[in-house]
Design a protein around this motif. Structure first.
Motif, mmCIF file in Angstrom:
data_model
loop_
_atom_site.group_PDB
_atom_site.id
_atom_site.type_symbol
_atom_site.label_atom_id
_atom_site.label_comp_id
_atom_site.label_asym_id
_atom_site.label_seq_id
_atom_site.Cartn_x
_atom_site.Cartn_y
_atom_site.Cartn_z
ATOM 1 N N TYR A 1 43.473 31.555 45.863
ATOM 2 C CA TYR A 1 42.011 31.418 45.874
ATOM 3 C C TYR A 1 41.373 32.503 45.010
ATOM 4 C CZ TYR A 1 37.262 32.055 47.657
ATOM 5 O OH TYR A 1 35.906 32.247 47.758
ATOM 6 N N GLU A 2 41.786 33.737 45.205
ATOM 7 C CA GLU A 2 41.219 34.845 44.440
ATOM 8 C C GLU A 2 41.557 34.724 42.954
ATOM 9 O OE1 GLU A 2 42.566 38.310 46.602
ATOM 10 O OE2 GLU A 2 41.012 38.037 48.129
ATOM 11 N N LEU A 3 42.755 34.265 42.636
ATOM 12 C CA LEU A 3 43.141 34.049 41.243
ATOM 13 C C LEU A 3 42.239 33.012 40.597
ATOM 14 C CD1 LEU A 3 45.011 34.229 38.760
ATOM 15 C CD2 LEU A 3 46.518 32.584 39.911
ATOM 16 N N ARG A 4 42.037 31.892 41.273
ATOM 17 C CA ARG A 4 41.187 30.832 40.706
ATOM 18 C C ARG A 4 39.752 31.312 40.559
ATOM 19 N NH1 ARG A 4 41.072 25.113 40.359
ATOM 20 N NH2 ARG A 4 39.305 24.673 39.013
ATOM 21 N N CYS A 5 39.242 32.033 41.552
ATOM 22 C CA CYS A 5 37.881 32.574 41.450
ATOM 23 C C CYS A 5 37.769 33.509 40.249
ATOM 24 C CB CYS A 5 37.497 33.313 42.729
ATOM 25 S SG CYS A 5 37.107 32.215 44.109
ATOM 26 N N GLU A 6 38.770 34.354 40.059
ATOM 27 C CA GLU A 6 38.769 35.293 38.943
ATOM 28 C C GLU A 6 38.670 34.569 37.601
ATOM 29 O OE1 GLU A 6 42.055 38.034 36.734
ATOM 30 O OE2 GLU A 6 42.003 38.176 38.929
ATOM 31 N N VAL A 7 39.491 33.551 37.386
ATOM 32 C CA VAL A 7 39.476 32.860 36.090
ATOM 33 C C VAL A 7 38.223 32.022 35.906
ATOM 34 C CG1 VAL A 7 41.982 32.880 35.867
ATOM 35 C CG2 VAL A 7 40.845 30.830 36.771
ATOM 36 N N GLU A 8 37.583 31.624 37.002
ATOM 37 C CA GLU A 8 36.350 30.831 36.920
ATOM 38 C C GLU A 8 35.104 31.709 36.887
ATOM 39 O OE1 GLU A 8 36.312 27.819 36.203
ATOM 40 O OE2 GLU A 8 38.228 26.994 36.870
ATOM 41 N N GLY A 9 35.275 33.036 37.054
ATOM 42 C CA GLY A 9 34.126 33.940 37.040
ATOM 43 C C GLY A 9 33.293 33.871 38.305
ATOM 44 N N ILE A 10 33.945 33.562 39.424
ATOM 45 C CA ILE A 10 33.281 33.446 40.724
ATOM 46 C C ILE A 10 33.670 34.642 41.573
ATOM 47 C CG2 ILE A 10 33.186 32.090 42.858
ATOM 48 C CD1 ILE A 10 33.859 29.619 41.145
ATOM 49 N N THR A 11 32.708 35.201 42.290
ATOM 50 C CA THR A 11 33.020 36.283 43.224
ATOM 51 C C THR A 11 33.649 35.652 44.463
ATOM 52 O OG1 THR A 11 31.134 37.554 42.445
ATOM 53 C CG2 THR A 11 32.084 38.206 44.571
ATOM 54 N N PRO A 12 34.886 36.016 44.779
ATOM 55 C CA PRO A 12 35.537 35.401 45.940
ATOM 56 C C PRO A 12 34.854 35.786 47.246
ATOM 57 C CG PRO A 12 37.004 36.993 44.884
ATOM 58 C CD PRO A 12 35.728 36.970 44.114
ATOM 59 N N TYR A 13 34.858 34.850 48.169
ATOM 60 C CA TYR A 13 34.317 35.092 49.499
ATOM 61 C C TYR A 13 35.178 36.149 50.178
ATOM 62 C CZ TYR A 13 33.317 34.416 54.436
ATOM 63 O OH TYR A 13 32.986 34.637 55.744
ATOM 64 N N LYS A 14 34.534 37.108 50.785
ATOM 65 C CA LYS A 14 35.242 38.131 51.574
ATOM 66 C C LYS A 14 34.887 37.944 53.028
ATOM 67 C CE LYS A 14 37.169 40.557 48.274
ATOM 68 N NZ LYS A 14 38.565 40.497 48.025
ATOM 69 N N SER A 15 35.882 37.780 53.834
ATOM 70 C CA SER A 15 35.693 37.642 55.275
ATOM 71 C C SER A 15 35.238 38.972 55.841
ATOM 72 C CB SER A 15 37.023 37.222 55.908
ATOM 73 O OG SER A 15 36.974 37.388 57.296
ATOM 74 N N PRO A 16 34.435 38.949 56.905
ATOM 75 C CA PRO A 16 34.075 40.217 57.565
ATOM 76 C C PRO A 16 35.315 40.973 58.047
ATOM 77 C CG PRO A 16 32.745 38.406 58.407
ATOM 78 C CD PRO A 16 33.774 37.805 57.491
ATOM 79 N N LEU A 17 36.425 40.255 58.239
ATOM 80 C CA LEU A 17 37.679 40.892 58.673
ATOM 81 C C LEU A 17 38.336 41.655 57.534
ATOM 82 C CD1 LEU A 17 39.129 37.918 60.728
ATOM 83 C CD2 LEU A 17 37.884 39.902 61.585
#
Length: 184
Positions: free
Chosen positions: A166-182
């Motif tokens: 998920y984080e890899l795909r967000c990175e290449v798409e220029g999207i800030t990945p969702y961060k869980s409160p955890l």
């Protein structure tokens, strides 16, 4: 199904921004006690995922030694006692496989099966799959658009491999990945 076709089917579904950067590999080793396999995925020629039959068997044995040290209860009670976080979430027969997968240790045969099945899934079915490999692959799929990627972040199962893809795909798409409160 032959590996060449399996590999092509998966790689044909990889999003354009990762298509030339991501590769999937398989090798077989013939050893005294049978055939051993290893599947790995590379990004820019750096390994980001692997599954090895030899490593899986070794870690599976270590898991059972750890369990025996902690309890003398019979199966499946020994698993429930040692790993209560999985109680009710997994069938008894899949318990040790699930525990190892959450540690990042995958059964290479199950990975291969997921690779064969994946191209036959719709993107919705893949995203909602209970199989961690299929769900992780869906995040790299060209059928998954940017808006859908942004929308699913908060709904992700927090398996380390799924999170990594998920984080890899967000990175290449220029999207800030969702961060869980955890994650704080």
């Amino acid at each position: 199904m032959k590996w060449k076709k399996v590999k092509r089917n998966i790689e044909d579904l990889i999003c354009d921004k990762l298509k030339d950067r991501l590769s999937i590999h398989l090798t077989h080793y013939n050893v005294n006690f049978g055939e051993q396999k290893r599947i790995w995925v590379t990004l820019d020629k750096q390994e980001i995922f692997n599954a090895s039959s030899a490593h899986y068997v070794m870690e599976h044995d270590k898991l059972w030694i750890e369990i025996k040290r902690k309890t003398d209860k019979p199966f499946p009670d020994c698993l429930y006692e040692c790993f209560p976080e999985f109680v009710g979430k997994v069938d008894d027969g899949e318990y040790s496989t699930t525990i190892l997968e959450y540690k990042g240790i995958f059964n290479v045969d199950l990975v291969y099966d997921a690779f064969i099945q994946y191209p036959h899934f719709s993107i919705e079915k893949a995203l909602n799959s209970k199989d961690n490999i299929i769900q992780a692959l869906s995040l790299l799929d060209k059928r998954l658009g940017k808006r859908k990627l942004e929308a699913i972040g908060s709904n992700l199962i927090v398996h380390p491999l799924i999170r990594k893809f998920y984080e890899l795909r967000c990175e290449v798409e220029g999207i800030t990945p969702y961060k869980s409160p955890l994650d704080t």
